[in-house]
Structure formats: structure tokens, C-alpha cells
Design an enzyme around this catalytic site. Structure first.
Site, short mmCIF file in Angstrom:
data_model
loop_
_atom_site.label_atom_id
_atom_site.label_comp_id
_atom_site.label_asym_id
_atom_site.label_seq_id
_atom_site.Cartn_x
_atom_site.Cartn_y
_atom_site.Cartn_z
N CYS A 65 0.84 -1.19 0.00
CA CYS A 65 0.00 0.00 0.00
C CYS A 65 0.88 1.25 0.00
O CYS A 65 1.80 1.35 0.81
CB CYS A 65 -0.90 -0.02 1.24
SG CYS A 65 -1.88 1.48 1.48
N CYS A 68 0.44 3.12 3.69
CA CYS A 68 0.93 2.60 4.98
C CYS A 68 1.97 1.49 4.85
O CYS A 68 2.43 0.96 5.85
CB CYS A 68 -0.24 2.13 5.83
SG CYS A 68 -1.00 0.59 5.23
N CYS A 114 -7.10 -1.21 1.45
CA CYS A 114 -6.08 -1.70 2.38
C CYS A 114 -6.77 -1.87 3.72
O CYS A 114 -7.44 -0.95 4.20
CB CYS A 114 -4.94 -0.71 2.47
SG CYS A 114 -3.74 -1.13 3.76
N CYS A 117 -5.27 0.79 6.53
CA CYS A 117 -5.45 2.24 6.51
C CYS A 117 -6.65 2.72 5.70
O CYS A 117 -6.85 3.91 5.55
CB CYS A 117 -4.18 2.92 5.99
SG CYS A 117 -3.90 2.72 4.22
N CYS A 137 -8.42 -5.87 -9.45
CA CYS A 137 -8.09 -4.84 -10.43
C CYS A 137 -7.66 -3.59 -9.65
O CYS A 137 -8.49 -2.92 -9.03
CB CYS A 137 -9.33 -4.58 -11.29
SG CYS A 137 -9.05 -3.52 -12.69
#
Length: 146
Positions: A65, A68, A114, A117, A137
């Protein structure tokens, strides 16, 4: 292995518990993200098809991510979907991703975020390759590759 049935279960009955939670204010996110990363990850935007940095990337590595650094996908399960966005069949761990029912744009989809976060990553569809049949995707702007 996560299946489409699991995805539907998560959207209805709740998501897996994340390993940890990262929470910041909008201003704190704006300080560490580019304006385009902020638009996509914090405001659920999208990048144009075939424009993302990782769309055609097939080198080994781990995709995390951008917000984070939570590890999300291994490059070994990335595949060429022809959609114009990086596509994956499974997350690294079951609790890396959060699944949200998305009824925007006149259709029903499942948004993926995510799980640490709440960063918008993209969407998941049940039209991927076997054995999972899943296609995550994902926007390149939501990811960083290690």
C-alpha cells in the site's frame, strides 16, 4: 485460497481483522502523498486504463500500500488481464484487504481497500484465472513495489 464466496461473505458479515490499524487526518495524508495518490487512495478515484506504472510490470517483488506500506500482493500472482490495470489473483494474506459493497456508477461491485489504513485500491471481480477465479483490479497509484 480466497474465493468469490469468501468475498461476498466479507462484504455482508464483516472483514478479517487487520494486523494493525493506521489512521491519519486528511492533512496528514496530503503531506505524504502526491495529489494523484491522494485522489485515488483517499477519495476513491481511479487512474486511466493503461497509464499506471505497474500495468505492464512483471518483475518479481512485493506490492504494498502506498499509504501505509502494508504488504498486499506478490508479483508471482500478477497476471495480464487486458483491462489496463495491474491484476492479481490473491492477496498476500487473508487480512491484507478489506471488501466493501460498492453501488456507485449505477452498478454493484466490490471495492477493495487496504485493511490497515482504508486506502482505496480498486475493485475485485469473479472473472480471473483459475484456481481462484478472482481478479483484483488495482490502481498503480495505490501501490509501491519492493
Amino acid at each position: 485460497m480466497i474465493t468469490w464466496k469468501d468475498i461476498i461473505h466479507f462484504t455482508v458479515d464483516g472483514n478479517p481483522t487487520p494486523t494493525k490499524r493506521i489512521e491519519k487526518t486528511a492533512e496528514e495524508w496530503k503531506e505524504i502523498l502526491t495529489s494523484n495518490q491522494y485522489r485515488i487512495t483517499r477519495l476513491a478515484g481511479t487512474e486511466m486504463a493503461h497509464t499506471g506504472a505497474y500495468c505492464n510490470s512483471h518483475e518479481p517483488g512485493i506490492y504494498s500500500c502506498i499509504c501505509c506500506k502494508n504488504e498486499l500482493f506478490d508479483a508471482n500472482i500478477k497476471f495480464e488481464s487486458g483491462t489496463g490495470w495491474p491484476s492479481f489473483t490473491q492477496p498476500i494474506t487473508t487480512n491484507a484487504i478489506k471488501y466493501i459493497k460498492d453501488e456507485s456508477h449505477g452498478m454493484i461491485r466490490v471495492e477493495v481497500q487496504c485493511n490497515q489504513c482504508d486506502s482505496h485500491l480498486g475493485h475485485i471481480f469473479p472473472d480471473g484465472p483459475k484456481p481462484s477465479g478472482l481478479r483484483y483490479c488495482i490502481n498503480s497509484e495505490s501501490l509501491i513495489k519492493k
